[in-house]
Design a protein around this motif. Sequence first.
Motif, PDB file in Angstrom:
ATOM      1  N   ALA A 108      61.199 -15.333  72.204  1.00 36.29           N
ATOM      2  CA  ALA A 108      60.642 -16.373  73.119  1.00 36.29           C
ATOM      3  C   ALA A 108      59.745 -15.958  74.280  1.00 36.29           C
ATOM      4  N   GLN A 109      58.735 -15.245  73.592  1.00 36.25           N
ATOM      5  CA  GLN A 109      57.652 -14.825  74.405  1.00 36.25           C
ATOM      6  C   GLN A 109      56.844 -15.992  75.342  1.00 36.25           C
ATOM      7  N   VAL A 110      56.413 -17.058  74.490  1.00 35.17           N
ATOM      8  CA  VAL A 110      55.857 -18.058  74.763  1.00 35.17           C
ATOM      9  C   VAL A 110      56.570 -18.834  75.826  1.00 35.17           C
ATOM     10  N   ARG A 111      57.799 -19.029  75.618  1.00 34.20           N
ATOM     11  CA  ARG A 111      58.518 -19.817  76.534  1.00 34.20           C
ATOM     12  C   ARG A 111      58.720 -19.249  77.766  1.00 34.20           C
ATOM     13  N   LYS A 112      59.006 -17.985  77.602  1.00 33.12           N
ATOM     14  CA  LYS A 112      59.097 -16.999  78.952  1.00 33.12           C
ATOM     15  C   LYS A 112      57.747 -16.791  79.798  1.00 33.12           C
ATOM     16  N   LYS A 113      56.542 -17.230  79.313  1.00 34.98           N
ATOM     17  CA  LYS A 113      55.546 -17.230  79.983  1.00 34.98           C
ATOM     18  C   LYS A 113      55.118 -18.491  80.524  1.00 34.98           C
ATOM     19  N   LYS A 114      56.055 -19.526  80.158  1.00 32.95           N
ATOM     20  CA  LYS A 114      55.891 -20.849  80.397  1.00 32.95           C
ATOM     21  C   LYS A 114      54.673 -21.430  79.640  1.00 32.95           C
ATOM     22  N   LEU A 135      52.893 -13.979  61.410  1.00 34.91           N
ATOM     23  CA  LEU A 135      52.807 -13.013  62.962  1.00 34.91           C
ATOM     24  C   LEU A 135      54.250 -12.951  63.598  1.00 34.91           C
ATOM     25  N   GLY A 136      55.319 -13.574  62.849  1.00 35.84           N
ATOM     26  CA  GLY A 136      56.493 -13.404  63.600  1.00 35.84           C
ATOM     27  C   GLY A 136      56.747 -14.786  64.361  1.00 35.84           C
ATOM     28  N   TYR A 137      56.190 -15.907  64.263  1.00 29.41           N
ATOM     29  CA  TYR A 137      56.541 -17.206  64.793  1.00 29.41           C
ATOM     30  C   TYR A 137      57.119 -18.093  63.981  1.00 29.41           C
TER      31      TYR A 137
END
Length: 208
Positions: A47-53, A103-105
Amino acid sequence: MESAPLEVEVKFWVEDPADLRRRISILGADFLGSADEHNTVWDNDKAQVRKKKGLLRLREEGRATLTVKAKIEQKSDCQCKVMAEWETALDNPLAMKQILDFLGYFPVRCYEKKRETFKLGKVLLMLDTMPFGVFLEIEGREEAIKEAAAALGLEWEGRILLNYFELFEIIKEKEGLAFKDITFENFSCISPNVAACLPGFFARPSGK
């Protein structure tokens, strides 16, 4: 590295879309077209995108676009929502999906809307019919946004800085909904009381 392009916008809840369209027409705005959008939000297992808002979105509406948005530091006196935004048109959305998968998304949520777009002076007006209500997005420079809102008779205190998923979460809690995707099918038998949710939508005064 060049500075990121910025998206500056606010939203307003629209209680009477026909009346707002009339006011937009009176002001002489140019109609740029309408589209039925299907938007898919992607992220990875961390959840890297969400964690970076941030937001990684694939939009399909006849044509397709890939968009990345990122939260940025903004001036304390700014009264609009400001995001860094990168966007590109796609000739082959299926290939883009395969690239993202490689890419893992993977798709995590989706949302639909019907969008009518107008140009009024230096701003864009996007009248969005969401499955849970109608909203107007005004995009441009902050001063031009304020001027357009005033010309349309919209109260600045009623502006909304949340995204559609954040609005949905407020409605979801209020209505006790179980689904996560914002689709017209999911809302086909539901008429949420958006007016009752408005206090949670509105922008908070600075420092509160």
